[in-house]
Motif scaffolding. Structure first.
Motif, mmCIF file in Angstrom:
data_model
loop_
_atom_site.group_PDB
_atom_site.id
_atom_site.type_symbol
_atom_site.label_atom_id
_atom_site.label_comp_id
_atom_site.label_asym_id
_atom_site.label_seq_id
_atom_site.Cartn_x
_atom_site.Cartn_y
_atom_site.Cartn_z
ATOM 1 N N GLU A 1 -15.157 4.836 0.933
ATOM 2 C CA GLU A 1 -16.227 4.424 1.846
ATOM 3 C C GLU A 1 -17.240 3.544 1.120
ATOM 4 O O GLU A 1 -17.742 2.566 1.685
ATOM 5 N N ARG A 2 -17.538 3.893 -0.124
ATOM 6 C CA ARG A 2 -18.473 3.079 -0.903
ATOM 7 C C ARG A 2 -17.865 1.718 -1.232
ATOM 8 O O ARG A 2 -18.585 0.727 -1.384
ATOM 9 N N ALA A 3 -16.533 1.688 -1.362
ATOM 10 C CA ALA A 3 -15.859 0.458 -1.780
ATOM 11 C C ALA A 3 -15.688 -0.547 -0.648
ATOM 12 O O ALA A 3 -15.148 -1.635 -0.869
ATOM 13 N N GLN A 4 -16.161 -0.218 0.560
ATOM 14 C CA GLN A 4 -16.064 -1.183 1.654
ATOM 15 C C GLN A 4 -16.917 -2.418 1.387
ATOM 16 O O GLN A 4 -16.663 -3.495 1.932
ATOM 17 N N MET B 1 -8.598 -3.745 -5.680
ATOM 18 C CA MET B 1 -7.668 -2.922 -4.912
ATOM 19 C C MET B 1 -8.412 -1.876 -4.086
ATOM 20 O O MET B 1 -8.063 -1.611 -2.932
ATOM 21 N N TRP B 2 -9.464 -1.267 -4.655
ATOM 22 C CA TRP B 2 -10.227 -0.293 -3.855
ATOM 23 C C TRP B 2 -10.884 -0.989 -2.665
ATOM 24 O O TRP B 2 -10.923 -0.450 -1.556
ATOM 25 N N TYR B 3 -11.418 -2.181 -2.898
ATOM 26 C CA TYR B 3 -12.035 -2.972 -1.832
ATOM 27 C C TYR B 3 -11.010 -3.300 -0.745
ATOM 28 O O TYR B 3 -11.302 -3.230 0.461
ATOM 29 N N PHE C 1 0.442 -4.541 -4.717
ATOM 30 C CA PHE C 1 0.085 -3.568 -3.704
ATOM 31 C C PHE C 1 -0.590 -4.198 -2.494
ATOM 32 O O PHE C 1 -0.900 -3.503 -1.521
ATOM 33 N N PHE C 2 -0.814 -5.506 -2.510
ATOM 34 C CA PHE C 2 -1.196 -6.203 -1.292
ATOM 35 C C PHE C 2 0.013 -6.370 -0.374
ATOM 36 O O PHE C 2 -0.142 -6.619 0.822
ATOM 37 N N PRO D 1 -3.734 4.968 -3.929
ATOM 38 C CA PRO D 1 -4.505 4.666 -5.142
ATOM 39 C C PRO D 1 -3.917 5.262 -6.417
ATOM 40 O O PRO D 1 -4.092 4.686 -7.501
ATOM 41 N N VAL D 2 -3.209 6.368 -6.296
ATOM 42 C CA VAL D 2 -2.546 6.941 -7.476
ATOM 43 C C VAL D 2 -1.541 5.955 -8.054
ATOM 44 O O VAL D 2 -1.419 5.813 -9.277
ATOM 45 N N HIS D 3 -0.818 5.243 -7.185
ATOM 46 C CA HIS D 3 0.148 4.250 -7.650
ATOM 47 C C HIS D 3 -0.563 3.113 -8.390
ATOM 48 O O HIS D 3 -0.071 2.634 -9.421
#
Length: 332
Positions: A70-73, A154-156, A239-240, A246-248
């Motif tokens: 949620e923070r990474a949005q 990636m988190w974003y 991963f796009f 996220p573990v991967h």
């Protein structure tokens, strides 16, 4: 009359080697050997293997030491700094801990050590005229920065739906399959990036920085030109296109953040107590640092064998490398 002068013995290059000749993974053998491949795969995932460690650390880091999506949005320096700080701690523990144990305090002396030469000091080729300080500068500077950058991206992407996120519950088969495939993908990316960096000006301007380390230590793994460290972590962009968790992502990133210091540690194993040991080094890649134009990839991929750049660690392998060089130079 025949010359009776005895042939001088070969100079000993290595203090220690694994069982020779070294071999690549049997996945690519022809005809196919499914039982041998399955045995190799299971051995590579035993609890005393590095990739199992990478995976465990990935689960731990995602569960307790990563920002909420949620923070990474929204891109923000606060949660990105948390990733940078966490990876800094990991690198300091892994690379710093191995250097202190194996090279400074010599806790196992020279047992399992490949090359007996020390880390270079007073050498103008290194910044600060010190190999370890030079390596630490490039590891804790550009390499750490780009590891943070690609992970944050990636988190974003996950947080904003630009990358498809799965869980074990939603897709257990693909979740597990991707874990098995990631080391192969990491080897694929590394080979082709590495091979490209050995061409012309890309080598002179970029990759030569890493090859200053003829003998390597834990801090050497991520010590490279900023351009190289930028593209080293670029493999996370897969991963796009592939649904993942996220573990991967962390599992792949830790192949570099943890795997590069361990594979360059200069020791085959680290001793755990009196008899136990943990597989650490990568003699396959150690041969590349020694002989330069061989073993561009990893054990996991067939490219070196297919393109005749594989060195199996034997004296015969040394001769093949020298002969290939002779032909190249004579053609020039």
């Amino acid at each position: 009359m025949a010359d009776s002068t005895p042939t001088p013995p070969r100079r000993k290059i290595w203090n220690y080697t694994p069982a020779l000749p070294i071999k690549t993974a049997p996945y690519w053998d022809w005809p196919m050997k499914p039982l041998k491949s399955m045995k190799y795969l299971l051995q590579s995932w035993n609890p005393m293997a590095q990739r199992f460690l990478f995976l465990v650390v990935a689960f731990v880091v995602w569960t307790w030491f990563s920002p909420d999506l949620e923070r990474a949005q929204t891109l923000s320096l606060d949660w990105m700094f948390e990733i940078w700080l966490r990876d800094l701690v990991i690198i300091m523990v892994v690379a710093g801990g191995l250097h202190l144990a194996l090279w400074k305090h010599r806790t196992q002396q020279d047992e399992y050590r490949y090359d007996m030469r020390p880390m270079a000091k007073g050498a103008k080729i290194f910044y600060f005229k010190n190999q370890v300080w030079d390596n630490m500068f490039w590891t804790l500077g550009p390499a750490l920065l780009f590891a943070t950058l690609w992970e944050s991206l990636m988190w974003y992407a996950f947080a904003n739906g630009w990358a498809t996120m799965i869980s074990f519950d939603s897709n257990p088969v693909w979740f597990i399959a991707l874990i098995v495939l990631i080391p192969v993908w990491a080897g694929f990316h590394f080979y082709w990036l590495h091979r490209l960096l050995h061409v012309g000006k890309l080598y002179t301007w970029v990759h030569a920085w890493h090859h200053k380390n003829i003998n390597t230590g834990p801090w050497s793994g991520l010590a490279m030109h900023p351009v190289e460290s930028f593209f080293l972590f670029f493999d996370t962009m897969i991963f796009f296109f592939l649904p993942a968790n996220p573990v991967h992502v962390l599992f792949l990133i830790f192949h570099h953040v943890i795997g590069a210091p361990t594979s360059h540690a200069g020791f085959e194993n680290i001793k755990l107590g009196k008899d136990a040991k943990f597989g650490l080094g990568d003699f396959y890649h150690q041969l590349h640092h020694k002989f330069f134009d061989c073993n561009y990839g990893t054990w996991e991929t067939p490219w070196d064998e297919w393109f005749k750049t594989f060195h199996d660690g034997t004296d015969e392998g040394n001769d093949l490398v020298k002969e290939r060089r002779r032909k190249i130079w004579s053609s020039k």
